[in-house]
Write a protein that holds these residues in place. Structure first.
Motif, PDB file in Angstrom:
ATOM      1  N   PRO A 126      22.087  18.765  71.497  1.00 36.05           N
ATOM      2  CA  PRO A 126      22.333  19.859  72.073  1.00 36.05           C
ATOM      3  C   PRO A 126      23.502  20.917  71.479  1.00 36.05           C
ATOM      4  O   PRO A 126      23.920  21.783  72.038  1.00 36.05           O
ATOM      5  N   ASN A 127      23.826  20.379  69.989  1.00 36.76           N
ATOM      6  CA  ASN A 127      24.859  20.945  69.469  1.00 36.76           C
ATOM      7  C   ASN A 127      24.358  21.059  67.950  1.00 36.76           C
ATOM      8  O   ASN A 127      23.370  20.838  67.615  1.00 36.76           O
ATOM      9  N   GLU A 128      25.235  21.672  67.048  1.00 39.06           N
ATOM     10  CA  GLU A 128      24.742  21.798  65.653  1.00 39.06           C
ATOM     11  C   GLU A 128      25.303  20.709  64.796  1.00 39.06           C
ATOM     12  O   GLU A 128      26.593  20.771  64.459  1.00 39.06           O
ATOM     13  N   PRO A 129      24.543  19.729  64.375  1.00 38.98           N
ATOM     14  CA  PRO A 129      25.023  18.600  63.463  1.00 38.98           C
ATOM     15  C   PRO A 129      25.547  18.716  62.416  1.00 38.98           C
ATOM     16  O   PRO A 129      26.747  17.960  61.869  1.00 38.98           O
ATOM     17  N   PHE A 130      25.601  19.995  61.825  1.00 39.74           N
ATOM     18  CA  PHE A 130      25.695  20.286  60.400  1.00 39.74           C
ATOM     19  C   PHE A 130      27.122  21.163  60.323  1.00 39.74           C
ATOM     20  O   PHE A 130      27.898  21.421  59.177  1.00 39.74           O
ATOM     21  N   ALA A 131      27.345  21.519  61.407  1.00 43.60           N
ATOM     22  CA  ALA A 131      28.401  22.356  61.623  1.00 43.60           C
ATOM     23  C   ALA A 131      29.886  22.017  61.124  1.00 43.60           C
ATOM     24  O   ALA A 131      30.828  22.250  60.808  1.00 43.60           O
ATOM     25  N   ALA A 132      29.912  20.544  61.256  1.00 47.89           N
ATOM     26  CA  ALA A 132      31.239  19.867  61.230  1.00 47.89           C
ATOM     27  C   ALA A 132      31.476  19.270  59.951  1.00 47.89           C
ATOM     28  O   ALA A 132      32.376  18.562  59.423  1.00 47.89           O
ATOM     29  N   LEU A 133      30.498  19.423  58.933  1.00 43.82           N
ATOM     30  CA  LEU A 133      30.369  18.836  57.777  1.00 43.82           C
ATOM     31  C   LEU A 133      31.248  19.492  56.864  1.00 43.82           C
ATOM     32  O   LEU A 133      31.441  20.682  56.696  1.00 43.82           O
ATOM     33  N   ASP A 134      31.870  18.594  56.006  1.00 47.00           N
ATOM     34  CA  ASP A 134      32.630  19.008  54.707  1.00 47.00           C
ATOM     35  C   ASP A 134      31.817  19.095  53.674  1.00 47.00           C
ATOM     36  O   ASP A 134      31.680  18.191  52.949  1.00 47.00           O
ATOM     37  N   PHE A 135      31.408  20.346  53.377  1.00 48.55           N
ATOM     38  CA  PHE A 135      30.224  20.345  52.414  1.00 48.55           C
ATOM     39  C   PHE A 135      30.811  20.028  50.935  1.00 48.55           C
ATOM     40  O   PHE A 135      30.130  19.489  50.146  1.00 48.55           O
ATOM     41  N   PRO A 136      32.043  20.525  50.682  1.00 48.80           N
ATOM     42  CA  PRO A 136      32.527  19.964  49.107  1.00 48.80           C
ATOM     43  C   PRO A 136      32.622  18.610  48.955  1.00 48.80           C
ATOM     44  O   PRO A 136      32.409  18.091  47.876  1.00 48.80           O
ATOM     45  N   ALA A 137      33.103  17.866  50.098  1.00 45.68           N
ATOM     46  CA  ALA A 137      33.211  16.627  50.005  1.00 45.68           C
ATOM     47  C   ALA A 137      31.589  16.015  49.662  1.00 45.68           C
ATOM     48  O   ALA A 137      31.464  14.985  49.083  1.00 45.68           O
ATOM     49  N   ALA A 138      30.680  16.350  50.638  1.00 41.72           N
ATOM     50  CA  ALA A 138      29.523  15.972  50.468  1.00 41.72           C
ATOM     51  C   ALA A 138      28.999  16.063  48.939  1.00 41.72           C
ATOM     52  O   ALA A 138      28.237  15.068  48.620  1.00 41.72           O
ATOM     53  N   ARG A 139      29.201  17.078  48.199  1.00 42.63           N
ATOM     54  CA  ARG A 139      28.578  17.567  46.775  1.00 42.63           C
ATOM     55  C   ARG A 139      29.472  16.573  45.962  1.00 42.63           C
ATOM     56  O   ARG A 139      28.783  15.731  45.012  1.00 42.63           O
ATOM     57  N   ARG A 140      30.579  16.181  46.355  1.00 45.54           N
ATOM     58  CA  ARG A 140      31.389  14.969  45.410  1.00 45.54           C
ATOM     59  C   ARG A 140      30.662  13.703  45.531  1.00 45.54           C
ATOM     60  O   ARG A 140      30.606  13.055  44.850  1.00 45.54           O
ATOM     61  N   LEU A 141      30.287  13.311  46.864  1.00 45.43           N
ATOM     62  CA  LEU A 141      29.677  11.941  46.879  1.00 45.43           C
ATOM     63  C   LEU A 141      28.335  12.086  45.891  1.00 45.43           C
ATOM     64  O   LEU A 141      27.914  11.067  45.242  1.00 45.43           O
ATOM     65  N   VAL A 142      27.576  13.298  46.310  1.00 44.26           N
ATOM     66  CA  VAL A 142      26.345  13.207  45.298  1.00 44.26           C
ATOM     67  C   VAL A 142      26.605  13.268  44.003  1.00 44.26           C
ATOM     68  O   VAL A 142      25.730  12.637  43.108  1.00 44.26           O
ATOM     69  N   ASP A 143      27.334  13.981  43.711  1.00 44.50           N
ATOM     70  CA  ASP A 143      27.566  14.043  41.966  1.00 44.50           C
ATOM     71  C   ASP A 143      28.374  13.026  41.387  1.00 44.50           C
ATOM     72  O   ASP A 143      28.361  12.641  40.259  1.00 44.50           O
ATOM     73  N   GLU A 144      29.507  12.446  42.095  1.00 44.93           N
ATOM     74  CA  GLU A 144      30.473  12.005  41.423  1.00 44.93           C
ATOM     75  C   GLU A 144      30.740  10.469  42.421  1.00 44.93           C
ATOM     76  O   GLU A 144      31.286   9.408  41.751  1.00 44.93           O
ATOM     77  N   GLY A 145      29.860  10.238  43.449  1.00 48.37           N
ATOM     78  CA  GLY A 145      30.053   8.988  44.188  1.00 48.37           C
ATOM     79  C   GLY A 145      31.350   8.744  44.985  1.00 48.37           C
ATOM     80  O   GLY A 145      31.653   7.622  45.166  1.00 48.37           O
ATOM     81  N   VAL A 146      31.887   9.919  45.060  1.00 46.04           N
ATOM     82  CA  VAL A 146      33.639   9.743  45.888  1.00 46.04           C
ATOM     83  C   VAL A 146      33.034   9.880  47.348  1.00 46.04           C
ATOM     84  O   VAL A 146      32.663  10.774  47.826  1.00 46.04           O
ATOM     85  N   ALA A 147      33.533   8.998  48.255  1.00 48.12           N
ATOM     86  CA  ALA A 147      33.357   8.694  49.498  1.00 48.12           C
ATOM     87  C   ALA A 147      33.951   9.750  50.266  1.00 48.12           C
ATOM     88  O   ALA A 147      35.155   9.984  50.093  1.00 48.12           O
ATOM     89  N   PRO A 148      33.514  10.707  51.125  1.00 50.55           N
ATOM     90  CA  PRO A 148      34.263  11.469  52.057  1.00 50.55           C
ATOM     91  C   PRO A 148      35.201  10.861  53.035  1.00 50.55           C
ATOM     92  O   PRO A 148      34.921   9.647  53.332  1.00 50.55           O
ATOM     93  N   ALA A 149      36.182  11.444  53.193  1.00 51.23           N
ATOM     94  CA  ALA A 149      36.976  10.922  54.389  1.00 51.23           C
ATOM     95  C   ALA A 149      36.298  10.985  55.731  1.00 51.23           C
ATOM     96  O   ALA A 149      36.656  10.015  56.378  1.00 51.23           O
ATOM     97  N   ASP A 150      35.899  11.921  56.035  1.00 48.05           N
ATOM     98  CA  ASP A 150      35.194  12.201  57.170  1.00 48.05           C
ATOM     99  C   ASP A 150      33.667  11.293  57.514  1.00 48.05           C
ATOM    100  O   ASP A 150      33.033  11.341  56.742  1.00 48.05           O
ATOM    101  N   PRO A 151      33.671  10.562  58.380  1.00 48.40           N
ATOM    102  CA  PRO A 151      32.752   9.567  58.542  1.00 48.40           C
ATOM    103  C   PRO A 151      31.420  10.297  58.558  1.00 48.40           C
ATOM    104  O   PRO A 151      30.325   9.720  57.969  1.00 48.40           O
ATOM    105  N   LEU A 152      31.237  11.429  59.482  1.00 51.90           N
ATOM    106  CA  LEU A 152      29.931  12.060  59.724  1.00 51.90           C
ATOM    107  C   LEU A 152      29.644  12.519  58.214  1.00 51.90           C
ATOM    108  O   LEU A 152      28.316  12.435  57.921  1.00 51.90           O
ATOM    109  N   THR A 153      30.340  13.308  57.640  1.00 57.00           N
ATOM    110  CA  THR A 153      30.132  13.797  56.262  1.00 57.00           C
ATOM    111  C   THR A 153      29.401  12.752  55.415  1.00 57.00           C
ATOM    112  O   THR A 153      28.580  12.752  54.654  1.00 57.00           O
ATOM    113  N   GLY A 154      30.303  11.659  55.376  1.00 59.36           N
ATOM    114  CA  GLY A 154      29.768  10.397  54.664  1.00 59.36           C
ATOM    115  C   GLY A 154      28.553   9.645  55.162  1.00 59.36           C
ATOM    116  O   GLY A 154      27.593   9.579  54.004  1.00 59.36           O
TER     117      GLY A 154
END
Length: 242
Positions: A126-154
């Motif tokens: 009933p809400n937008e699950p992607f609205a709260a994501l930290d996209f730079p942090a998500a891309r760092r995980l994909v590219d560098e394996g650095v885990a985001p601080a935000d659990p949902l983004t991770g």
């Protein structure tokens, strides 16, 4: 027959004796039309029942084109392409969408109501699950394996990182977040059935959407987010509603 409609891969299946409205299927995030809507369970019974069937691979999924940037994947663009697809069908189509597909089906029916008949919306948050994501942090995980601080983004970035083209999926998610799902802004004036798994936390509060669509109702079927879609109960209730 498969055709490329803008950035959607679209398959049309023709009933030998069409006598009812066509049915459009829209799959979920990180899935595809073949996985969510197996032909033997969904397409073939509808063809026999006299319905043409349209199945779509959403941008960045299945046979569709990859998503090059977030701007290309805004919901308004995807919904416009879906409307173009339905405009070529023989009359208004009933729509069955799951998860992301349900979110897009909601907007499609709200914006192009003359092209849509009944709606089955499964696994819809009933809400937008992607609205709260930290996209730079998500891309760092994909590219560098650095885990985001935000659990949902991770959590979401961790799933996406295992896909063949994670950046395409992140671009899609960022495009969706830019035009977040907002039932107070638009709602379809349609005959709607909400279906949700009894163990699905994502769609657990889907019944809060009922007031936006008078006459709609929610049914619970066994399973978590993916188990519900695969259940016989989901298929039975969806097809019975149509």
């Amino acid at each position: 027959m498969t055709a490329q409609a803008n950035f959607l891969a679209v398959q049309h299946f023709r009933s030998p004796a069409p006598k009812h409205a066509p049915v459009l299927f829209l799959h979920g995030f990180m899935s595809n039309s073949a996985a969510d809507w197996p032909a033997a369970a969904w397409v073939e019974p509808l063809l026999v029942a006299g319905r043409d069937v349209i199945v779509v691979d959403l941008p960045g999924h299945g046979a569709s084109a990859r998503v090059e940037n977030a701007e290309a994947a805004r919901p308004s663009r995807i919904v416009a392409a879906l409307a173009d697809t339905l405009a070529e069908a023989s009359g208004p189509a009933d729509v069955i969408g799951y998860s992301l597909g349900a979110r897009l089906a909601w907007s499609l029916a709200a914006q192009s109501g003359d092209l849509v008949g009944k709606l089955v919306l499964g696994g819809l948050a009933p809400n937008e699950p992607f609205a709260a994501l930290d996209f730079p942090a998500a891309r760092r995980l994909v590219d560098e394996g650095v885990a985001p601080a935000d659990p949902l983004t991770g959590f979401i970035a961790g799933m996406v990182a295992r896909a063949p083209d994670p950046h395409s999926l992140l671009n899609l998610a960022e495009g969706l977040a830019a035009e977040a799902f907002d039932p107070e802004r638009e709602a379809p004036a349609k005959n709607v059935l909400f279906l949700a798994g009894t163990e699905d936390p994502m769609a657990g509060a889907v019944d809060t959407l009922e007031p936006f669509i008078p006459g709609s109702r929610t049914l619970r079927v066994p399973g978590d987010h993916m188990g519900a879609l695969a259940s016989e109960a989901f298929r039975h209730e969806a097809l019975a509603f149509l």
